[in-house]
Design an enzyme around this catalytic site. Structure first.
Site, PDB file in Angstrom:
ATOM      1  N   PRO A  92      62.641  87.308  95.655  1.00  0.00           N
ATOM      2  CA  PRO A  92      62.771  85.642  96.194  1.00  0.00           C
ATOM      3  C   PRO A  92      61.287  84.949  96.541  1.00  0.00           C
ATOM      4  O   PRO A  92      61.047  83.890  96.696  1.00  0.00           O
ATOM      5  CB  PRO A  92      63.397  85.746  97.453  1.00  0.00           C
ATOM      6  CG  PRO A  92      63.853  87.163  97.636  1.00  0.00           C
ATOM      7  CD  PRO A  92      63.471  87.980  96.386  1.00  0.00           C
ATOM      8  N   GLU A 119      65.092  95.676 100.628  1.00  0.00           N
ATOM      9  CA  GLU A 119      63.964  95.166 101.112  1.00  0.00           C
ATOM     10  C   GLU A 119      63.132  94.921  99.795  1.00  0.00           C
ATOM     11  O   GLU A 119      61.738  94.198  99.976  1.00  0.00           O
ATOM     12  CB  GLU A 119      63.324  95.325 102.204  1.00  0.00           C
ATOM     13  CG  GLU A 119      64.330  95.334 103.720  1.00  0.00           C
ATOM     14  CD  GLU A 119      64.968  94.012 103.663  1.00  0.00           C
ATOM     15  OE1 GLU A 119      64.228  92.972 103.828  1.00  0.00           O
ATOM     16  OE2 GLU A 119      66.282  94.150 103.808  1.00  0.00           O
ATOM     17  N   ARG A 161      67.897  82.542  74.386  1.00  0.00           N
ATOM     18  CA  ARG A 161      68.357  81.176  73.524  1.00  0.00           C
ATOM     19  C   ARG A 161      67.166  80.588  72.925  1.00  0.00           C
ATOM     20  O   ARG A 161      67.516  79.728  72.121  1.00  0.00           O
ATOM     21  CB  ARG A 161      69.307  80.372  74.478  1.00  0.00           C
ATOM     22  CG  ARG A 161      68.700  79.900  75.615  1.00  0.00           C
ATOM     23  CD  ARG A 161      69.544  78.898  76.368  1.00  0.00           C
ATOM     24  NE  ARG A 161      70.095  77.703  75.622  1.00  0.00           N
ATOM     25  CZ  ARG A 161      69.331  76.600  75.811  1.00  0.00           C
ATOM     26  NH1 ARG A 161      68.053  76.565  76.018  1.00  0.00           N
ATOM     27  NH2 ARG A 161      69.626  75.271  75.055  1.00  0.00           N
ATOM     28  N   ASP A 176      66.955  69.618  75.276  1.00  0.00           N
ATOM     29  CA  ASP A 176      67.352  70.334  76.715  1.00  0.00           C
ATOM     30  C   ASP A 176      66.667  69.667  77.955  1.00  0.00           C
ATOM     31  O   ASP A 176      65.796  69.211  78.097  1.00  0.00           O
ATOM     32  CB  ASP A 176      66.710  71.687  76.975  1.00  0.00           C
ATOM     33  CG  ASP A 176      67.360  72.694  76.065  1.00  0.00           C
ATOM     34  OD1 ASP A 176      68.441  72.296  75.360  1.00  0.00           O
ATOM     35  OD2 ASP A 176      66.526  74.044  75.790  1.00  0.00           O
TER      36      ASP A 176
HETATM   37 CL1  6GU Z   1      64.682  87.024  91.416  1.00  0.00          CL
HETATM   38  N1  6GU Z   1      65.876  88.261  93.672  1.00  0.00           N
HETATM   39  C1  6GU Z   1      66.582  88.297  94.790  1.00  0.00           C
HETATM   40  N2  6GU Z   1      67.037  89.454  95.195  1.00  0.00           N
HETATM   41  N3  6GU Z   1      66.849  87.073  95.163  1.00  0.00           N
HETATM   42  C2  6GU Z   1      66.271  85.922  94.788  1.00  0.00           C
HETATM   43  C3  6GU Z   1      65.967  85.890  93.584  1.00  0.00           C
HETATM   44  C4  6GU Z   1      65.413  87.212  92.993  1.00  0.00           C
HETATM   45  N4  6GU Z   1      65.609  84.859  93.166  1.00  0.00           N
HETATM   46  C5  6GU Z   1      66.068  83.870  94.242  1.00  0.00           C
HETATM   47  N5  6GU Z   1      66.569  84.740  95.035  1.00  0.00           N
END
Ligand code: 6GU
Length: 277
Positions: A92, A119, A161, A176
Site C-alpha cells: 500500500p 506488516e 490484456r 480504454d
Molecule cells: Cl499492493 N497490498 C496491500 N496489502 N494492500 C494494498 C495494496 C497492496 N494496494 C492497495 N492496498
C-alpha cells in the site's frame, strides 16, 4: 512474457488459470510460475515471519526465505532464457498502479511478484535486489488489503490484456478509459445490446440510427457526464485544447468553465456555481 509469483498462499493465484490470463497461458503467450515461499524455509515450523525491530504490532517477513525463493526463481528464469527481470513488490506504500504503469510493465519480458502478508517484508530484501534488478513497489489503491496476492491478480490481468495477441482485437485498448496518450481521459459511458426493449426499457434512439457521427457525439457526451459524476478530477486535469466546441458546450451544461488561471499541474477546468451534487 514470464511471470513468477512467490507467496505463502499459492492457491490464491488459481484465478491465473482462468479466462483471459488462463488462455494466454494455454497459448504460451504468458509463462506463469507460482512458488511457495514456505518451500524456502529450513526450520521445523516453516517460519516466514518474526517480530519487528523497534517494537510495534504485527510481524515482519524474514529475509532468508525471500532471498532463497527469489534466487531460485531468478536462476530458473535465466536458465530458461528469460532476461531483464522486474521485481514487483505489492504494497500500500508503493507507487500507484495506473494504466500507464500497466503499459510500461507489458513491455517488460519478465515480472517477479512478491506479495507479502503481515506488516510486509524486511526492507533489506528490496534494497538488496534493487542493486541487481529493476524494482517497482506498487499499490493498487488507497485502501489496505490483508496481503498482496489480490494485487498480483489485478496487475497481472491489466498487463496481460495488453500483450500482443491476447485480446482478439488490437484496436480494443485504444478506447480504454485511462489509455495513455488519449486527448482526454474520460470514463466510458453506458453500453447496450439486444433485445431492443427489456422490461419496458428502450435503447437510446441514436444508437439505432446508423448515423456514426451522431453516435460518436452521443458517446462522447455520455462519457463527459459520467466523468463529471464519478471522476471530476479527470475533467479538472484535461487541457482545454483536448475538447472541441461540442465538448465545451456539454461541459458548460454540466457546470464546467475553463479556469482563468488554468495551467499545467494546476486546474484547467473549474465547476461553476450550482453544480455541486
Ligand atoms: Cl499492493 N497490498 C496491500 N496489502 N494492500 C494494498 C495494496 C497492496 N494496494 C492497495 N492496498
Amino acid at each position: 512474457m514470464r511471470l513468477d509469483v512467490v507467496t505463502i498462499f499459492p492457491e490464491y493465484l488459481e484465478p491465473l488459470n482462468v479466462s483471459l490470463v488462463g488462455k494466454a497461458r494455454a497459448r504460451g503467450q504468458l509463462k506463469v510460475h507460482v512458488h511457495d515461499l514456505r518451500a524456502h524455509t529450513y526450520d521445523r515450523h516453516n517460519t516466514v515471519d518474526d517480530t519487528p525491530y523497534g517494537g510495534g504490532p504485527g510481524m515482519v517477513m524474514k529475509t532468508g526465505p525471500w532471498a532463497d525463493a527469489l534466487d531460485t526463481a531468478l536462476a530458473d528464469g535465466y536458465e530458461s532464457g528469460a532476461h531483464a527481470p522486474t521485481l514487483i513488490v505489492p504494497t500500500p506504500s508503493g507507487r500507484p498502479f495506473t494504466q500507464e504503469l500497466a503499459v510500461e510493465l507489458a513491455e517488460r519480458p519478465w515480472l517477479i511478484f512478491t506479495p507479502a502478508r503481515y506488516e510486509g517484508i524486511d526492507r533489506r530484501v528490496v534494497d538488496e535486489y534493487a542493486t541487481r534488478i529493476q524494482v517497482q513497489e506498487v499499490s493498487i489503491g488507497d485502501y489496505v488489503l490483508a496481503g498482496g496476492e489480490a494485487a498480483v491478480l489485478v496487475i497481472t490481468e491489466a498487463v496481460a490484456r495488453l500483450l500482443p495477441g491476447v485480446l482478439g482485437n488490437a484496436e480494443s485498448h485504444r478506447d480504454d478509459s485511462f489509455a495513455p496518450g488519449a486527448m482526454a481521459n474520460l470514463l466510458e459511458g453506458p453500453v447496450y445490446t439486444k433485445p431492443p426493449e427489456w422490461r419496458g426499457r428502450e435503447i437510446p434512439e441514436v444508437l439505432l440510427s446508423g448515423h456514426h457521427g451522431k453516435i460518436a457525439r452521443w458517446r462522447r457526451d455520455e462519457a463527459l457526464k459520467r466523468t463529471t459524476a464519478h471522476r471530476p478530477d479527470l475533467i479538472e486535469r484535461c487541457d482545454p485544447a483536448a475538447f472541441d466546441k461540442k465538448d465545451r458546450e456539454m461541459l458548460s451544461i454540466l457546470g464546467w468553465a475553463p479556469d482563468p488561471a488554468g495551467r499545467p499541474y494546476g486546474r484547467f477546468w473549474q465547476r461553476t456555481e450550482g453544480m455541486e451534487e
